[in-house]
Design a protein around this motif. Structure first.
Motif, PDB file in Angstrom:
ATOM      1  N   CYS A  42      49.167 -25.439  12.072  1.00 24.68           N
ATOM      2  CA  CYS A  42      50.453 -26.035  12.431  1.00 24.68           C
ATOM      3  C   CYS A  42      50.260 -27.454  12.980  1.00 24.68           C
ATOM      4  O   CYS A  42      49.163 -27.844  13.378  1.00 24.68           O
ATOM      5  CB  CYS A  42      51.178 -25.167  13.451  1.00 24.68           C
ATOM      6  SG  CYS A  42      50.464 -25.182  15.116  1.00 24.68           S
ATOM      7  N   ARG A  61      50.775 -28.651   9.077  1.00 27.49           N
ATOM      8  CA  ARG A  61      52.110 -28.559   8.501  1.00 27.49           C
ATOM      9  C   ARG A  61      52.987 -27.665   9.370  1.00 27.49           C
ATOM     10  O   ARG A  61      52.536 -26.624   9.872  1.00 27.49           O
ATOM     11  CB  ARG A  61      52.045 -27.971   7.084  1.00 27.49           C
ATOM     12  CG  ARG A  61      51.242 -28.797   6.085  1.00 27.49           C
ATOM     13  CD  ARG A  61      51.987 -30.057   5.687  1.00 27.49           C
ATOM     14  NE  ARG A  61      51.302 -30.761   4.602  1.00 27.49           N
ATOM     15  CZ  ARG A  61      50.390 -31.719   4.796  1.00 27.49           C
ATOM     16  NH1 ARG A  61      50.063 -32.081   6.031  1.00 27.49           N
ATOM     17  NH2 ARG A  61      49.816 -32.309   3.759  1.00 27.49           N
ATOM     18  N   GLY A  62      54.235 -28.014   9.536  1.00 28.20           N
ATOM     19  CA  GLY A  62      55.189 -27.155  10.221  1.00 28.20           C
ATOM     20  C   GLY A  62      54.995 -27.078  11.718  1.00 28.20           C
ATOM     21  O   GLY A  62      53.958 -27.457  12.262  1.00 28.20           O
ATOM     22  N   SER A  63      55.995 -26.570  12.400  1.00 23.35           N
ATOM     23  CA  SER A  63      55.937 -26.426  13.858  1.00 23.35           C
ATOM     24  C   SER A  63      55.187 -25.168  14.242  1.00 23.35           C
ATOM     25  O   SER A  63      55.045 -24.239  13.437  1.00 23.35           O
ATOM     26  CB  SER A  63      57.353 -26.364  14.434  1.00 23.35           C
ATOM     27  OG  SER A  63      57.998 -25.164  14.033  1.00 23.35           O
ATOM     28  N   PHE A  67      55.427 -21.762  11.963  1.00 24.03           N
ATOM     29  CA  PHE A  67      54.339 -21.976  11.015  1.00 24.03           C
ATOM     30  C   PHE A  67      54.152 -20.799  10.064  1.00 24.03           C
ATOM     31  O   PHE A  67      53.913 -20.973   8.863  1.00 24.03           O
ATOM     32  CB  PHE A  67      53.036 -22.257  11.769  1.00 24.03           C
ATOM     33  CG  PHE A  67      51.848 -22.472  10.889  1.00 24.03           C
ATOM     34  CD1 PHE A  67      51.774 -23.557  10.032  1.00 24.03           C
ATOM     35  CD2 PHE A  67      50.778 -21.581  10.919  1.00 24.03           C
ATOM     36  CE1 PHE A  67      50.676 -23.756   9.207  1.00 24.03           C
ATOM     37  CE2 PHE A  67      49.664 -21.774  10.106  1.00 24.03           C
ATOM     38  CZ  PHE A  67      49.619 -22.855   9.249  1.00 24.03           C
ATOM     39  N   ILE A  70      56.019 -20.845   6.721  1.00 23.91           N
ATOM     40  CA  ILE A  70      55.747 -21.837   5.677  1.00 23.91           C
ATOM     41  C   ILE A  70      54.345 -21.690   5.077  1.00 23.91           C
ATOM     42  O   ILE A  70      53.984 -22.433   4.176  1.00 23.91           O
ATOM     43  CB  ILE A  70      55.921 -23.277   6.206  1.00 23.91           C
ATOM     44  CG1 ILE A  70      54.821 -23.599   7.227  1.00 23.91           C
ATOM     45  CG2 ILE A  70      57.301 -23.482   6.801  1.00 23.91           C
ATOM     46  CD1 ILE A  70      54.673 -25.078   7.492  1.00 23.91           C
TER      47      ILE A  70
END
Length: 371
Positions: A42, A61-63, A67, A70
């Motif tokens: 994340c 990627r992503g919070s 996470f 995704i």
């Protein structure tokens, strides 16, 4: 080998812990041996979306909170432009359920299940969500090869109905050159130390209560708490309530050098957690010539060699913990023996050995998939 790692956090993430250390120390050595490793994790505020750390290509990627939702999409994007020989799913709290979508040979890593202990840490709804997610591991990962870090974690899986043949133990370890690997000069007064995150399930409040008993037998004893976390304010309030605040130091975050210095000067390190995958802080303390006293719970019992590197006490039994601390501090012959034994025990744990075990198991899984 070209390896894709998937974990919630990378080694620079401030929320990282022992699982991230295990992952990073092993796979940076895997890179050094000529293999290619990519880590999907994340995002971390203030850090780039992509960077290379010790040879590991980190893709963020992503919070952190979303996470897991995704992972599948990001994995599919990566495999379009990359050919991976194996995917490794480092399970931590909420699983990614990779067996449902990963096409390559798959290996999962697990440190421990939270089980019902999560209810001590989180509110009812969050804890129930984590517990349900863990139960789904029993179905989703039933036939997946696993690496676990201790015999305790292996036993948990077997009790849940998993086949022991699908498991290998790749233990946590330490970087020997970062520690003295010898008994150092201790503080002038008996010093008890806790090192780790300050979370409710770590039960550091038990140590404060035990220390108040120790003080009645060893008036000049001191307590040092190293680490940060959302349980800090509660612990400070408890130290005031127990009238031990003047003899208790809360260090907060410390550097690696400060950690080694504090662990080396302490007489005993205590680990009060109700459950762990292992107990790397015990070994780090041992590498500083400091014996450990830990709760006799899954994970921690694997990182302590009773009578050699320290002692185990019954979790939640404050009197038992206090008695063992007093026994060690008042018996010089016992203390000296445990101090020397702690170093001996620490020397048996090597990240290089763990990396070799990981490489061998990955190769075995890849070869089996090609038959």
């Amino acid at each position: 080998m070209r390896i894709l790692l998937i974990n919630w956090q990378d080694i620079k993430n401030p929320f990282g812990g022992g699982a991230e250390v295990h992952m990073h120390e092993i796979f940076r050595r895997v890179v050094q041996k000529g293999h290619e490793v990519t880590l999907l994790a994340c995002r971390v505020p203030g850090f780039p979306d992509e960077e290379t750390i010790d040879g590991i290509k980190v893709i963020r990627r992503g919070s952190r909170s979303l996470f897991n939702y995704i992972v599948r999409k990001e994995y599919l994007k990566l495999r379009k432009s990359n050919k991976y020989d194996i995917v490794i799913d480092d399970i931590n709290k909420i699983p990614f359920y990779t067996p449902l979508f990963v096409k390559e040979p798959l290996l999962a890593i697990s440190h421990h299940f939270f089980g019902k202990s999560i209810y001590r840490e989180a509110n009812f709804l969050t804890a129930s969500y984590v517990l349900l997610s863990e139960k789904l591991v029993d179905v989703s990962y039933k036939n997946t090869p696993f690496v676990v870090v201790s015999k305790s974690t292996l036993s948990e899986f077997i009790e849940r109905g998993f086949d022991e043949a699908n498991f290998r133990i790749v233990p946590n370890a330490i970087e020997h050159k970062q520690f003295p690997m010898a008994v150092a000069h201790k503080n002038n007064v008996p010093t008890i130390c806790y090192f780790g995150r300050l979370k409710k399930y770590k039960s550091v409040d038990h140590l404060l209560e035990a220390f108040s008993i120790v003080k009645s037998h060893i008036p000049n004893a001191k307590l040092e708490i190293i680490g940060k976390g959302d349980f800090l304010d509660s612990l400070k309030a408890l130290s005031e309530k127990l009238n031990i605040s003047e003899d208790t130091t809360f260090w907060g975050f410390v550097t690696e050098d400060q950690k080694v210095e504090l662990l080396s000067k302490s007489h005993i390190v205590v680990n009060t957690s109700m459950k762990e995958g292992w107990g790397i802080t015990n070994i780090e303390a041992n590498a500083c010539g400091t014996p450990s006293v830990s709760a006799n719970v899954p994970g921690l019992r694997d990182s302590v060699k009773p009578g050699l590197s320290g002692m185990l006490y019954e979790y939640g039994n404050i009197s038992d913990l206090a008695d063992k601390l007093i026994q060690i501090l008042k018996n010089k012959e016992l203390y000296d023996s445990l101090s020397e034994g702690a170093v001996q025990w620490a020397k048996s744990f090597s990240w290089d050995d763990s990396a070799e075990l990981m490489i061998q198991y990955c190769n075995d899984i890849i070869e089996k998939s090609q038959k």
